[in-house]
Scaffold this active site. Sequence first.
Site, PDB file in Angstrom:
ATOM      1  N   ASP A  57       0.766  -1.272   0.050  1.00  0.00           N
ATOM      2  CA  ASP A  57      -0.131   0.185  -0.003  1.00  0.00           C
ATOM      3  C   ASP A  57       0.682   1.224   0.028  1.00  0.00           C
ATOM      4  O   ASP A  57       1.762   1.421   0.760  1.00  0.00           O
ATOM      5  CB  ASP A  57      -1.053   0.013   1.399  1.00  0.00           C
ATOM      6  CG  ASP A  57      -1.524  -1.263   1.602  1.00  0.00           C
ATOM      7  OD1 ASP A  57      -1.510  -1.919   0.756  1.00  0.00           O
ATOM      8  OD2 ASP A  57      -2.343  -1.247   2.794  1.00  0.00           O
ATOM      9  N   GLU A 239     -10.494  -2.312   4.457  1.00  0.00           N
ATOM     10  CA  GLU A 239      -9.210  -1.715   4.667  1.00  0.00           C
ATOM     11  C   GLU A 239      -9.212  -0.323   3.904  1.00  0.00           C
ATOM     12  O   GLU A 239      -9.796   0.102   3.284  1.00  0.00           O
ATOM     13  CB  GLU A 239      -8.367  -2.613   4.082  1.00  0.00           C
ATOM     14  CG  GLU A 239      -8.273  -4.138   4.547  1.00  0.00           C
ATOM     15  CD  GLU A 239      -7.222  -5.073   3.981  1.00  0.00           C
ATOM     16  OE1 GLU A 239      -6.520  -5.951   4.723  1.00  0.00           O
ATOM     17  OE2 GLU A 239      -6.725  -4.977   2.839  1.00  0.00           O
TER      18      GLU A 239
HETATM   19  C1  FRU Z   1      -3.872  -3.742   2.760  1.00  0.00           C
HETATM   20  C2  FRU Z   1      -3.345  -3.931   3.996  1.00  0.00           C
HETATM   21  C3  FRU Z   1      -3.615  -3.030   5.205  1.00  0.00           C
HETATM   22  C4  FRU Z   1      -2.556  -3.263   6.247  1.00  0.00           C
HETATM   23  C5  FRU Z   1      -1.227  -3.450   5.203  1.00  0.00           C
HETATM   24  C6  FRU Z   1      -0.428  -4.372   5.684  1.00  0.00           C
HETATM   25  O1  FRU Z   1      -3.364  -3.966   1.621  1.00  0.00           O
HETATM   26  O2  FRU Z   1      -3.816  -5.298   4.298  1.00  0.00           O
HETATM   27  O3  FRU Z   1      -4.938  -3.310   5.730  1.00  0.00           O
HETATM   28  O4  FRU Z   1      -2.352  -2.102   7.152  1.00  0.00           O
HETATM   29  O5  FRU Z   1      -1.921  -3.950   4.068  1.00  0.00           O
HETATM   30  O6  FRU Z   1       0.790  -4.497   4.994  1.00  0.00           O
END
Ligand code: FRU
Length: 538
Positions: A57, A239
């Site tokens: 992300d 998320e």
């Molecule tokens: C989204 C996610 C978020 C988390 C991160 C962990 O892709 O699952 O919810 O904070 O990636 O790397």
Amino acid sequence: MKRYLSVLGVTLGLSFGLTCSLTQTFASGGASSATGLYQEQYRPQFHFSPVQQWMNDPNGMVYYAGEYHFFYQHNPYSTIWGPMHWGHAVSKDLVHWEHLPIALFPDHHGAIFSGSAVMDLNNTSGFGSKKNPPMVAIFTYHDHWAEKLGAKTFQSQGLAYSLDKGRSWTKYAGNPVLKSPDIPDFRDPKVTWHEASKQWLMTLAVKDRISFYASKDLKKWQHLSDFGQQIGAHGGVWECPDLIKMRVEGSAEEKYVLLVSINPGAPNGGSGTQYFVGDFDGKTFTLDKKFARDLTSHPAADVMDKGVWLDHGTDNYAGVTWANLPATDSRTLFAGWMNNWNYANQIPTDRWRGAMTLPRELVLVKRGDDYRVHSRLVAEIEKLHQTPLKLTKPITAKSINVGEALAMKNMRQRFQLSIHLQQATTASLVIGNSDERVVFSIDNQRKQLQLQRADSGQVAFESGFAKPQIAALSGALTRVDLDVVLDRSSIEIFVNGGERVFTSQIFPTAPYDSVSLNADAEVTLQSASAFVLGSIWN
Ligand code: FRU
């Protein structure tokens, strides 16, 4: 949370010992042709990707003192997901990126999951001064040990600040600042300043809903309200939310748009981003009435799997918007992770894994009573345009060799086509080499757009990768404007001013070198232009 644990065993042991040497390695950052860096077969030439190892992300996107900051979920020890750090890069123009050392390392509270960054210009946090305001990162701590030991909750929110334009970071001694009382999925804080109530607003993903919190100083947070438990798509965990105040294009009307990423549960499989349009009164997000009706009692034609989607390609996830843009820039600037958890750990790249979408402008468009978010490439990309080509006069035929018509000598990396469908009910744009192709189709009979990558190159690394990607249309299209961007391992297609978007990874075994248009009746290629996009890494 299962996908995290499966790869964790391999990398967790390495997590703490190596941090100092990594800072050194990454401090030198940047591309070097001598080492072949950024020359690799699938290395994006004008999309951001980390020098090496894993990225997911986008995090903490904030603008300050002439620089766009881009932080990202990063595992510096491996090309698969593992103990999360925040990688860091900056850009002066949203196009060229300079790699900086890792900004945030895991600590005794846990690994550093996704979150945001703001400029605390009034020094509400007290971390800096009004003269030298702190850049504050608000992120999720994920405590892998607590999770392994079966704790009920293991995610909390923490703070770190920088007083030197993001170059060095100090964690807040009072971390964590917000703990979940009982829900394990409690993450990805996106913080903005809410001017009307003169306080900070945190938008947080909590399993199957979005929770809003408020704070005067970024340290003490008070719960305001929840949204979404029974609304929208719920095929997976929510998320990476973002609540954005947006002005309707061409009017003074303002609305709030709530982006919510979900995994799995996207209409074309795995990860995707849905959005909601409504109002926010400083406490509660309320869905716009017509938008609510579109989702529930009279589902609109573009509702798929109970949601309205930002992108119908499979590879635009966890995207959020830049904070603190200069007052002279009224745009909403967005970037996403160009990947999908279904195969993110398997895509056939070496040395690095993960790239981000090109920066986009999100535009709120109102037609009748309908509000929809369109995505367009930022104008800054035009800086990379080289050797422009243009169609001299329109062509009408059932089959058009677009590459030849434009005298493309090699595969141009961005092209814009305006197609009039006339009597045709289906038309397909085929981009490929002699053996492989990606096919984008407009199907007015089934009222859908489709991107087919089954024959695009390497696809066997995951069983669902070859599935078609579909976007529902509200009505038949008679005129289709396409803005297509092709990099070494991705294609982005913006349809009719970004009303529909397909962002999709592809892994051709040889570069694509042809573009053609085939329809079931005569169509007119009204206009066409193409540009080579220069590499941002030279
Ligand atoms: C989204 C996610 C978020 C988390 C991160 C962990 O892709 O699952 O919810 O904070 O990636 O790397």
